[in-house]
Design a protein around this motif. Structure first.
Motif, PDB file in Angstrom:
ATOM      1  N   ILE A 108      -5.939 -48.540  44.372  1.00 43.83           N
ATOM      2  CA  ILE A 108      -5.865 -49.787  45.134  1.00 43.83           C
ATOM      3  C   ILE A 108      -7.219 -50.480  45.120  1.00 43.83           C
ATOM      4  O   ILE A 108      -7.304 -51.709  44.992  1.00 43.83           O
ATOM      5  N   ILE A 109      -8.288 -49.710  45.228  1.00 43.65           N
ATOM      6  CA  ILE A 109      -9.645 -50.284  45.177  1.00 43.65           C
ATOM      7  C   ILE A 109      -9.879 -50.945  43.819  1.00 43.65           C
ATOM      8  O   ILE A 109     -10.416 -52.054  43.742  1.00 43.65           O
ATOM      9  N   ILE A 110      -9.465 -50.313  42.749  1.00 48.08           N
ATOM     10  CA  ILE A 110      -9.643 -50.882  41.405  1.00 48.08           C
ATOM     11  C   ILE A 110      -8.814 -52.150  41.248  1.00 48.08           C
ATOM     12  O   ILE A 110      -9.271 -53.136  40.660  1.00 48.08           O
ATOM     13  N   ILE A 111      -7.613 -52.156  41.793  1.00 51.50           N
ATOM     14  CA  ILE A 111      -6.767 -53.360  41.711  1.00 51.50           C
ATOM     15  C   ILE A 111      -7.403 -54.504  42.480  1.00 51.50           C
ATOM     16  O   ILE A 111      -7.438 -55.654  42.009  1.00 51.50           O
ATOM     17  N   ILE A 112      -7.951 -54.245  43.649  1.00 52.06           N
ATOM     18  CA  ILE A 112      -8.603 -55.291  44.460  1.00 52.06           C
ATOM     19  C   ILE A 112      -9.829 -55.829  43.726  1.00 52.06           C
ATOM     20  O   ILE A 112     -10.044 -57.046  43.677  1.00 52.06           O
ATOM     21  N   ILE A 113     -10.629 -54.948  43.147  1.00 47.91           N
ATOM     22  CA  ILE A 113     -11.810 -55.390  42.387  1.00 47.91           C
ATOM     23  C   ILE A 113     -11.374 -56.242  41.200  1.00 47.91           C
ATOM     24  O   ILE A 113     -11.982 -57.274  40.897  1.00 47.91           O
TER      25      ILE A 113
END
Length: 116
Positions: free
Chosen positions: A5-10
């Motif tokens: 999820i962090i990678i998708i947000i970035i």
């Protein structure tokens, strides 16, 4: 939070930021277009210059063609005369000079004989 999820947000933030920055490829594309246009102009100028030089070096066939009942000497360009004289000074035979200068043996003789 999950790592994916962090990678998708970035990724979403970076995509949003990319819309606000100028596209550098357009500048490079314009530079390549200008360079190719300049190259085309320079090539055309060189071709024109080369054509002028070729015309200066060629012997005019109208001048070299014998007229009816009139004995005329063919016109030999000064550069070719200098080449013939230099080859003669270097000891080349008349036949060798003739083949190197695209003149007949008689023309070579007249060029060499005209300087003595």
């Amino acid at each position: 939070m999950d790592f994916s999820i962090i990678i998708i947000i970035i990724g979403i933030i970076l995509m949003a930021l990319s819309f606000f920055f100028k596209d550098g490829s357009k500048k490079v594309e314009d530079e390549v277009e200008d360079l190719s246009f300049t190259l085309y102009q320079e090539t055309s100028a060189l071709k024109r210059r080369l054509k002028v030089i070729e015309e200066e070096l060629l012997i005019d066939p109208i001048k070299t063609a014998p007229k009816k009942n009139v004995a005329t000497k063919p016109v030999v360009h000064a550069i070719i005369k200098n080449q013939v004289l230099e080859l003669h000074k270097q000891g080349y035979s008349l036949k060798d000079i003739s083949s190197r200068s695209s003149l007949t043996v008689e023309e070579v003789k007249s060029v060499i004989g005209g300087t003595r």
